[in-house]
Design a protein around this motif. Structure first.
Motif, PDB file in Angstrom:
ATOM      1  N   ASP A  57       0.866  -1.197   0.140  1.00  0.00           N
ATOM      2  CA  ASP A  57       0.044  -0.037  -0.006  1.00  0.00           C
ATOM      3  C   ASP A  57       1.120   1.070  -0.132  1.00  0.00           C
ATOM      4  N   VAL A  70      -9.944  -1.378   0.346  1.00  0.00           N
ATOM      5  CA  VAL A  70      -9.536  -0.303  -0.529  1.00  0.00           C
ATOM      6  C   VAL A  70     -10.337   0.929  -0.162  1.00  0.00           C
ATOM      7  N   ASP A  74      -6.176   5.768  -1.518  1.00  0.00           N
ATOM      8  CA  ASP A  74      -5.088   4.591  -1.253  1.00  0.00           C
ATOM      9  C   ASP A  74      -4.655   4.411  -2.671  1.00  0.00           C
ATOM     10  N   LEU A  76      -2.180   1.292  -4.309  1.00  0.00           N
ATOM     11  CA  LEU A  76      -1.633  -0.002  -4.231  1.00  0.00           C
ATOM     12  C   LEU A  76      -0.544  -0.156  -5.358  1.00  0.00           C
TER      13      LEU A  76
END
Length: 183
Positions: A57, A70, A74, A76
């Protein structure tokens, strides 16, 4: 009689021009082969992923996708190595994430479709830490580091973000493609 003579002279001159200027009566020609005895071969372009990558993350923490929830804001990041074979003189290309790699878990659910659309739109790929996914071929195969970033843009879009609440997407079938580009 002057008119008849002038007409005959003009006709003879026209015929001479047609026969001499058209080149249709030439009987000689020639050709030769250059003394080149070589062949050329096409290069190749392929991509293989020797191992599964890892997801993190925005804090750098490794995440397990099945349990990660999520939220807007956020980011990723998926990182893996791949073997790139790109042999050829002047061969250039780009690596891209197949848009189908981020798909709704259930295409019949509006929130799944909305979340997949938000995340697909933000996905980006880099190669070996460069700011683009472009490459120039090197002799033989090479191992490259591929980083994919998927961001759920945060901020001022509650109406759009609300349509994605409780949505689910599938990210575990990440597919990458390489495409030759013209130099």
């Amino acid at each position: 009689m002057k008119k008849l003579t002038k007409s005959l002279i003009a006709a003879a001159a026209g015929t001479a021009l047609l026969l001499g200027g058209g080149g249709t009566l030439a009987a000689w020609n020639s050709g030769a082969f250059a003394s080149v005895t070589t062949t050329i071969s096409a290069g190749d372009l392929s991509l293989t992923a020797p191992s599964a990558g890892t997801w993190t993350d925005q804090t750098g923490t490794t995440v397990t996708l099945d349990t990660f929830r999520v939220a807007p804001g956020d980011t990723l990041t998926y990182e893996t190595t791949m073997d790139l074979t790109a042999r050829g003189d002047n061969l250039q290309g780009t690596l891209a994430l197949d848009p189908a790699s981020i798909s709704p878990a259930n295409p019949a659910k509006a929130e799944d479709v909305a979340l997949a659309a938000r995340l697909t739109k933000s996905a980006s790929v880099t190669v070996d830490g460069r700011t683009s996914a472009a490459f120039t071929a090197k002799p033989g195969s090479q191992t490259i580091r591929v980083t994919t970033t998927v961001t759920w843009p945060g901020g001022n879009a509650p109406a759009t973000d609300n349509t994605s609440m409780r949505g689910s997407v599938t990210l575990n079938n990440m597919k990458f493609t390489v495409t030759q580009t013209q130099p």
